[in-house]
Design a protein around this motif. Sequence first.
Motif: not given
Length: 125
Positions: A71-73, A77-80, A106-111, A116-119
């Motif tokens: 995971a990373h942030n 706030g843009v999680t694409e 792999h998750l991308i964390v937003g605000s 939050t986006v899940s690969f």
Amino acid sequence: PISSPEASKQLCFLKLGGKPDEHFAAAFLTNRHQLIAFETLFRGTVDGASVHPRVVVRRALELNAAAVIFAHNHPSGVTEPSQADQRITARLKEALSLIEVRVLDHLIVGSRLEDTVSFAERGLI
């Protein structure tokens, strides 16, 4: 156990949401997806963090992990997912496969949690 993408999203958002700079973390798991440790492995600036596969592999071996969720942030706030996000995920997956550690997501964390986006959910793992 961390048994769903939703549980992963909640954990990662609690740990990384709202950070002012980029953090790259890993949830190290047992074979039954029990959490061994959640650790920030790299810290960067407002728009990036350098990730080194050898550090991730070493830590997975030290913890005797069978699986991992990255995971990373994105402080913006843009999680694409970017091309760089996809490339490092592929490199980590390849490196960890050599020591038989599965990359589950792999998750991308937003605000916000709902951003939050899940690969895995997008078929990128």
